[in-house]
Design a protein around this motif. Structure first.
Motif, mmCIF file in Angstrom:
data_model
loop_
_atom_site.group_PDB
_atom_site.id
_atom_site.type_symbol
_atom_site.label_atom_id
_atom_site.label_comp_id
_atom_site.label_asym_id
_atom_site.label_seq_id
_atom_site.Cartn_x
_atom_site.Cartn_y
_atom_site.Cartn_z
ATOM 1 N N THR A 94 14.169 1.737 13.783
ATOM 2 C CA THR A 94 14.255 2.886 12.888
ATOM 3 C C THR A 94 13.909 2.494 11.454
ATOM 4 N N PHE A 95 14.451 1.368 10.977
ATOM 5 C CA PHE A 95 14.179 0.923 9.605
ATOM 6 C C PHE A 95 12.683 0.683 9.383
ATOM 7 N N LEU A 139 10.188 8.347 4.046
ATOM 8 C CA LEU A 139 10.558 8.506 2.647
ATOM 9 C C LEU A 139 11.964 9.091 2.587
ATOM 10 N N HIS A 140 12.530 9.064 1.389
ATOM 11 C CA HIS A 140 13.840 9.664 1.129
ATOM 12 C C HIS A 140 13.697 10.644 -0.026
ATOM 13 N N LEU A 141 14.623 11.564 -0.118
ATOM 14 C CA LEU A 141 14.620 12.549 -1.193
ATOM 15 C C LEU A 141 15.307 12.017 -2.450
ATOM 16 N N ASP A 142 15.945 10.851 -2.325
ATOM 17 C CA ASP A 142 16.581 10.155 -3.451
ATOM 18 C C ASP A 142 16.043 8.733 -3.513
ATOM 19 N N TRP A 182 -0.679 -0.959 2.606
ATOM 20 C CA TRP A 182 0.658 -1.556 2.639
ATOM 21 C C TRP A 182 0.759 -2.757 1.717
ATOM 22 N N ILE A 183 1.828 -2.772 0.933
ATOM 23 C CA ILE A 183 2.224 -3.933 0.131
ATOM 24 C C ILE A 183 3.557 -4.418 0.693
ATOM 25 N N ARG A 184 3.641 -5.705 0.971
ATOM 26 C CA ARG A 184 4.883 -6.311 1.478
ATOM 27 C C ARG A 184 5.592 -6.982 0.311
ATOM 28 N N ILE A 185 6.899 -6.662 0.160
ATOM 29 C CA ILE A 185 7.723 -7.239 -0.895
ATOM 30 C C ILE A 185 8.782 -8.108 -0.227
ATOM 31 N N TYR A 211 6.451 6.372 0.443
ATOM 32 C CA TYR A 211 6.490 5.947 1.843
ATOM 33 C C TYR A 211 6.787 4.457 1.881
ATOM 34 N N HIS A 212 7.720 4.090 2.747
ATOM 35 C CA HIS A 212 8.139 2.693 2.832
ATOM 36 C C HIS A 212 8.766 2.426 4.194
ATOM 37 N N ARG A 213 9.131 1.159 4.397
ATOM 38 C CA ARG A 213 9.848 0.724 5.594
ATOM 39 C C ARG A 213 10.502 -0.618 5.273
ATOM 40 N N PHE A 214 11.416 -1.034 6.148
ATOM 41 C CA PHE A 214 12.126 -2.306 5.957
ATOM 42 C C PHE A 214 12.142 -3.065 7.269
#
Length: 179
Positions: A83-84, A89-92, A114-117, A132-135
């Motif tokens: 899921t992560f 995206l989030h609204l906050d 994509w940029i990986r941090i 837009y992101h993911r973990f």
């Protein structure tokens, strides 16, 4: 110190670094232009750190908790990891402070690349609402992180496509203004 780079197109293990060859590094200034805020704090003293206290006061981060992501510590571990890693995206804003371990936040740049941090102990990141992101964990398979919120926590993730949300539209306007 945080390190970021453009990702390759490999579909192999999400926990691998996925660096392009040659590596295309991304600077803190490039991340800032995407609305991503990075800070370095003293994770060994997070309970009494005056810098963290001041950030929480200044940003109105009134709610926090600590989560440990490891197969022995997180219920429904495999499901949560999947899921992560789904693009969303989030609204906050999403605020995470790494207290121990390491992992990756991936964000989309203005060209949808994509940029990986790479995040490790002491790193704090704020991802703006609408990005837009993911973990994912890295190959160490462990992270302990503080989650911070303004007001009550909202856990809702909106998987892509979610372009019609006001937070996404506001984020796209921010990017246009930065250009």
């Amino acid at each position: 110190m945080v390190e970021a780079w453009y990702m390759d197109e490999s579909q192999e293990d999400q926990r691998a670094p996925h660096r392009q060859r040659p590596n295309r590094a991304v600077s803190l200034e490039q991340l800032r232009r995407l609305g991503v805020v990075y800070r370095r704090l003293d994770a060994d003293n997070y309970e009494t750190d005056p810098c963290l206290k001041e950030i929480r006061r200044a940003e109105n981060y009134s709610w926090m908790d600590i989560v440990t992501i490891h197969k022995d510590k997180l219920p429904n571990y495999e499901e949560k990891i999947k899921t992560f890693y789904e693009e969303h995206l989030h609204l906050d804003d999403e605020i995470r402070y790494i207290l121990d371990g390491s992992g990756y936040f991936d964000v989309r740049d203005e060209d949808d690349k994509w940029i990986r941090i790479s995040m490790e102990k002491g790193d704090m990141i704020t991802l703006p609402a609408g990005i837009y992101h993911r973990f994912t964990l890295d190959e160490n398979n462990y992270v302990k992180a503080m989650r911070l919120f303004v007001g009550e926590p909202v856990w809702t993730a909106y998987n892509r496509p979610a372009d019609d949300f006001p937070a996404r539209k506001q984020y796209m306007k921010f990017l246009a203004d930065e250009a």
